[in-house]
Design a protein around this motif. Structure first.
Motif, mmCIF file in Angstrom:
data_model
loop_
_atom_site.group_PDB
_atom_site.id
_atom_site.type_symbol
_atom_site.label_atom_id
_atom_site.label_comp_id
_atom_site.label_asym_id
_atom_site.label_seq_id
_atom_site.Cartn_x
_atom_site.Cartn_y
_atom_site.Cartn_z
ATOM 1 N N SER A 1 4.496 -34.305 29.528
ATOM 2 C CA SER A 1 4.356 -35.481 29.657
ATOM 3 C C SER A 1 4.849 -35.943 28.613
ATOM 4 O O SER A 1 5.677 -37.576 28.794
ATOM 5 C CB SER A 1 2.792 -36.016 29.548
ATOM 6 O OG SER A 1 2.144 -35.774 28.938
ATOM 7 N N ALA A 2 4.728 -35.770 27.361
ATOM 8 C CA ALA A 2 5.479 -36.928 26.299
ATOM 9 C C ALA A 2 6.908 -36.335 25.934
ATOM 10 O O ALA A 2 7.475 -37.209 24.961
ATOM 11 C CB ALA A 2 4.804 -36.175 24.691
ATOM 12 N N LEU A 3 7.431 -35.643 26.233
ATOM 13 C CA LEU A 3 8.718 -35.162 26.056
ATOM 14 C C LEU A 3 9.474 -34.983 27.386
ATOM 15 O O LEU A 3 10.956 -35.666 26.859
ATOM 16 C CB LEU A 3 8.674 -33.324 25.402
ATOM 17 C CG LEU A 3 8.183 -33.543 24.118
ATOM 18 C CD1 LEU A 3 8.085 -32.531 23.425
ATOM 19 C CD2 LEU A 3 8.567 -34.285 22.570
ATOM 20 N N THR A 4 9.461 -34.946 27.796
ATOM 21 C CA THR A 4 10.029 -34.710 29.231
ATOM 22 C C THR A 4 10.792 -36.272 29.674
ATOM 23 O O THR A 4 10.548 -36.925 29.820
ATOM 24 C CB THR A 4 10.055 -34.030 30.300
ATOM 25 O OG1 THR A 4 9.176 -32.593 30.340
ATOM 26 C CG2 THR A 4 10.828 -34.047 31.537
ATOM 27 N N GLY B 1 20.040 -14.442 37.954
ATOM 28 C CA GLY B 1 20.474 -15.472 37.423
ATOM 29 C C GLY B 1 20.303 -17.311 37.931
ATOM 30 O O GLY B 1 20.721 -17.413 37.998
ATOM 31 N N LEU B 2 19.033 -16.923 37.235
ATOM 32 C CA LEU B 2 17.908 -18.099 37.727
ATOM 33 C C LEU B 2 17.595 -19.111 35.867
ATOM 34 O O LEU B 2 17.835 -18.215 35.043
ATOM 35 C CB LEU B 2 17.009 -18.048 37.886
ATOM 36 C CG LEU B 2 16.458 -18.069 39.700
ATOM 37 C CD1 LEU B 2 14.871 -17.544 39.728
ATOM 38 C CD2 LEU B 2 17.065 -19.842 40.128
ATOM 39 N N GLU B 3 18.827 -20.091 35.343
ATOM 40 C CA GLU B 3 17.737 -21.019 34.039
ATOM 41 C C GLU B 3 16.482 -20.809 33.857
ATOM 42 O O GLU B 3 16.188 -22.270 34.687
ATOM 43 C CB GLU B 3 19.099 -22.127 34.188
ATOM 44 C CG GLU B 3 18.857 -22.533 32.731
ATOM 45 C CD GLU B 3 19.522 -23.935 33.085
ATOM 46 O OE1 GLU B 3 19.458 -24.641 31.604
ATOM 47 O OE2 GLU B 3 20.808 -24.039 33.400
ATOM 48 N N ALA B 4 16.510 -20.555 33.679
ATOM 49 C CA ALA B 4 14.681 -20.880 33.584
ATOM 50 C C ALA B 4 13.809 -21.080 32.519
ATOM 51 O O ALA B 4 14.266 -20.587 31.274
ATOM 52 C CB ALA B 4 14.076 -19.497 33.669
ATOM 53 N N VAL B 5 13.390 -22.246 32.840
ATOM 54 C CA VAL B 5 13.149 -22.770 30.907
ATOM 55 C C VAL B 5 10.886 -22.445 31.222
ATOM 56 O O VAL B 5 10.283 -22.714 31.467
ATOM 57 C CB VAL B 5 12.640 -24.647 30.597
ATOM 58 C CG1 VAL B 5 11.968 -24.792 29.470
ATOM 59 C CG2 VAL B 5 14.548 -24.817 30.480
ATOM 60 N N GLY C 1 10.161 -19.809 20.441
ATOM 61 C CA GLY C 1 9.915 -21.022 21.492
ATOM 62 C C GLY C 1 10.626 -21.245 22.158
ATOM 63 O O GLY C 1 11.434 -21.616 22.068
ATOM 64 N N THR C 2 10.502 -22.233 22.887
ATOM 65 C CA THR C 2 10.406 -23.307 23.612
ATOM 66 C C THR C 2 11.123 -24.645 22.718
ATOM 67 O O THR C 2 11.013 -24.906 22.627
ATOM 68 C CB THR C 2 10.125 -23.426 24.814
ATOM 69 O OG1 THR C 2 9.224 -22.712 25.430
ATOM 70 C CG2 THR C 2 10.669 -24.254 25.672
ATOM 71 N N SER C 3 12.676 -24.496 23.397
ATOM 72 C CA SER C 3 12.971 -25.888 22.246
ATOM 73 C C SER C 3 12.784 -27.416 22.845
ATOM 74 O O SER C 3 12.322 -27.357 23.495
ATOM 75 C CB SER C 3 15.027 -25.646 22.181
ATOM 76 O OG SER C 3 15.025 -25.910 23.737
ATOM 77 N N LEU C 4 13.006 -28.082 21.963
ATOM 78 C CA LEU C 4 12.219 -29.590 22.679
ATOM 79 C C LEU C 4 13.272 -29.649 23.310
ATOM 80 O O LEU C 4 13.142 -30.975 24.312
ATOM 81 C CB LEU C 4 12.518 -30.498 20.981
ATOM 82 C CG LEU C 4 11.195 -30.121 20.125
ATOM 83 C CD1 LEU C 4 11.077 -31.239 19.100
ATOM 84 C CD2 LEU C 4 9.385 -29.550 20.796
ATOM 85 N N ALA C 5 14.637 -29.638 23.227
ATOM 86 C CA ALA C 5 15.610 -29.823 23.766
ATOM 87 C C ALA C 5 15.537 -29.571 25.824
ATOM 88 O O ALA C 5 15.777 -30.056 26.584
ATOM 89 C CB ALA C 5 17.430 -30.083 23.967
ATOM 90 N N ALA C 6 14.771 -28.177 25.532
ATOM 91 C CA ALA C 6 14.280 -27.293 26.421
ATOM 92 C C ALA C 6 13.286 -28.425 27.436
ATOM 93 O O ALA C 6 13.700 -28.927 29.052
ATOM 94 C CB ALA C 6 14.281 -25.779 26.575
ATOM 95 N N ILE C 7 12.787 -28.345 26.983
ATOM 96 C CA ILE C 7 12.025 -29.736 27.506
ATOM 97 C C ILE C 7 11.720 -30.828 27.968
ATOM 98 O O ILE C 7 11.060 -31.053 29.159
ATOM 99 C CB ILE C 7 10.332 -29.558 26.249
ATOM 100 C CG1 ILE C 7 9.439 -28.277 26.087
ATOM 101 C CG2 ILE C 7 9.415 -30.410 27.279
ATOM 102 C CD1 ILE C 7 8.802 -27.875 25.163
ATOM 103 N N ARG C 8 12.458 -31.339 27.683
ATOM 104 C CA ARG C 8 13.163 -32.563 27.532
ATOM 105 C C ARG C 8 13.694 -33.052 28.384
ATOM 106 O O ARG C 8 14.083 -33.601 29.432
ATOM 107 C CB ARG C 8 13.933 -33.409 26.725
ATOM 108 C CG ARG C 8 13.515 -33.550 25.366
ATOM 109 C CD ARG C 8 14.445 -34.261 23.939
ATOM 110 N NE ARG C 8 13.879 -34.758 22.827
ATOM 111 C CZ ARG C 8 13.819 -34.663 22.279
ATOM 112 N NH1 ARG C 8 14.724 -33.256 21.930
ATOM 113 N NH2 ARG C 8 13.457 -34.590 21.018
ATOM 114 N N GLY C 9 14.172 -31.384 29.341
ATOM 115 C CA GLY C 9 15.580 -31.625 30.142
ATOM 116 C C GLY C 9 14.774 -31.157 31.447
ATOM 117 O O GLY C 9 15.229 -31.010 32.262
ATOM 118 N N MET C 10 13.495 -30.743 31.295
ATOM 119 C CA MET C 10 12.291 -29.969 32.686
ATOM 120 C C MET C 10 13.322 -31.164 33.830
ATOM 121 O O MET C 10 12.381 -30.866 35.331
ATOM 122 C CB MET C 10 10.989 -30.000 32.505
ATOM 123 C CG MET C 10 10.661 -28.585 31.095
ATOM 124 S SD MET C 10 9.637 -28.242 30.727
ATOM 125 C CE MET C 10 9.529 -26.730 30.949
ATOM 126 N N GLY C 11 12.752 -32.291 33.920
ATOM 127 C CA GLY C 11 12.530 -33.439 34.551
ATOM 128 C C GLY C 11 13.858 -33.035 35.956
ATOM 129 O O GLY C 11 13.795 -33.342 36.892
#
Length: 458
Positions: free
Chosen positions: A158-161, A195-199, A223-233
């Motif tokens: 909720s804070a980063l995406t 063949g999936l791009e998974a976060v 660890g999961t990168s902050l950039a990956a979390i931001r792109g979860m949307g």
């Protein structure tokens, strides 16, 4: 740091005797360890951080830093704002983190510190500080370590995406819950092969089960990168494991409501049926045929079920721990012919009985007793009353199992009295195979010791 559990052992007396859970901030610490460059700060007393470090280190066998705002008697009376600000500046200077996760403790919550306001108005000592700071409310009197874990994951999302209009097919958000590092590694490898791009969030597969260091690392790599979390949307969907997860604590629910990312809720793939459902969902997402190597794994597992059936069929078990794990293990046990006559969740899961009824509609006819918000004194009483052949859960049940004279199959968190907890595999056909083998061998070993037969063909 003990949590209060309602258990009436005498009229008019409420006590906790050996809690079947750990404190909520511990779960938040575990979740933040799965984020790249993250450091956890507990807003409360130094003892809380020491207690949590001890639990995590003895389970994962890795060095773990947990910072503290170090409340004193004066702080407890006048508030911890100054300590919190000093702690944040110290962490920023000494660790240079990408993110600081602030988790509250019972003490700071009880005195009413407004952590969100402090962070909103904070002026860093270093104006160039690029570190993200977020907070999560985790008083232990409102939940267990599992609750703290899920709330921290949701707070990260909720804070980063970020909002986005782009949707990437074949991109998947994965929330595995309190999985082992070994299971997280398996999931990442599996999604890549499909063949999936998974976060995967959180991903502590390296930070809590890494290699040997030449020099000490204040923040382990991984660890999961902050950039990956931001792109979860921008993901096609979110896959979340859980049977008893409160929607208010679900990261996937937040993404669906606030970012429009479809949520797929499944139980953890433990057992043939649960793994089948998981892989069928992957087939639907990818359009791929079922891989031959997975078919072979499935065949070996079913063959093992047949070979070991005579050792487990008709046995009775007591399952305890986090609600999601208890539900997952109960379904697995029923699949192999074992009746989980006691299913006990240590946390205050008000809907746990309804969850189990949804999974096992005839659980009462099967003689299954479903309990929640209980401690080991209560679990031991219930187990002694109905009689079991073994118990399955964390190391914290060892004393009860010993008094009852039954073997213990160690699964979940914490596992303090055995080695390799971080590498314990449960998921998929091969993970289930390992669990089934361990369960059968535990029963065989107990039979050998109890009968005095020693070595024999069994």
């Amino acid at each position: 740091m003990s949590t209060k559990t309602k258990l009436i052992t005498e009229p008019g007396r409420e006590v906790t005797q050996d809690a079947c859970r750990v404190c909520a901030p511990l779960g938040a610490c575990l979740a933040f360890k799965g984020v790249e460059g993250a450091v956890t700060l507990l807003h409360g007393s130094q003892g809380c951080a020491t207690y949590i470090r001890r639990y995590l280190i003895s389970h994962f066998r890795e060095p773990i830093d947990v910072a503290s705002s170090s409340f004193t008697e004066e702080t407890a009376v006048f508030g911890g704002k100054a300590n919190l600000l000093a702690g944040l500046d110290n962490i920023s200077r000494q660790y240079t983190p990408q993110l600081i996760g602030v988790a509250t403790t019972c003490l700071s919550e009880t005195i009413g510190d407004d952590v969100a306001a402090v962070l909103r108005d904070r002026v860093p000592a270093d104006p160039e500080e690029k570190c993200k700071v977020l907070n999560v409310s985790t008083p232990s009197y409102s939940g267990s370590h599992a609750d703290g874990f899920y709330r921290a994951v949701r707070s990260l999302v909720s804070a980063l995406t970020e909002e986005t209009s782009e949707v990437f097919t074949q991109r998947l958000n994965v929330f595995p819950g309190m999985a082992t590092p070994a299971d997280i590694r398996w999931l990442k490898s599996l999604f890549k092969a499909w063949g999936l791009e998974a976060v995967v969030l959180p991903d502590y597969s390296d930070t809590l089960d890494g290699g040997l260091w030449d020099t000490y690392q204040r923040i382990p790599s991984g660890g999961t990168s902050l950039a990956a979390i931001r792109g979860m949307g921008g993901a096609e969907c979110s896959l979340e494991f859980g049977h008893a997860l409160n929607p208010a604590d679900s990261a996937a629910v937040w993404l669906e409501e606030c970012r429009g990312v479809k949520r797929l809720l499944l139980g953890a793939p433990v057992g043939v049926a649960a793994s089948d459902l998981f892989f069928h969902r992957l087939q639907a997402l990818t359009g791929r045929d079922f891989p031959a190597d997975l078919s072979a794994e499935r065949g070996r597992l079913i063959d093992a079920y047949a070979d070991g059936h005579k050792y487990v069929s008709g046995k009775r078990a007591a399952v305890y721990g986090d609600a999601d794990l208890v539900a997952t293990l109960a379904l697995f046990l029923l699949e192999i012919g074992v009746t989980p006559v006691v299913c006990a969740a240590g946390g205050p899961v008000s809907a746990f009985r309804e969850v189990m009824k949804g999974l096992v509609p005839d659980f009462e006819e099967r003689g299954m007793e479903v309990l929640s918000d209980v401690d080991f004194d209560h679990i031991e009483q219930a187990t002694a009353r109905v009689g079991v052949d073994f118990m399955i859960g964390s190391s914290k049940g060892y004393k009860a199992a010993k008094r009852l004279g039954v073997p213990l199959v160690r699964v979940g968190f914490p596992i303090h009295d055995r080695f390799g907890a971080a590498r314990q595999r449960l998921m998929g056909y091969d993970g289930t195979q390992r669990l089934f083998d361990e369960l059968v061998n535990t029963l065989l070993s107990h039979t050998q010791e109890a009968t005095g037969l020693g070595y024999s063909y069994m």
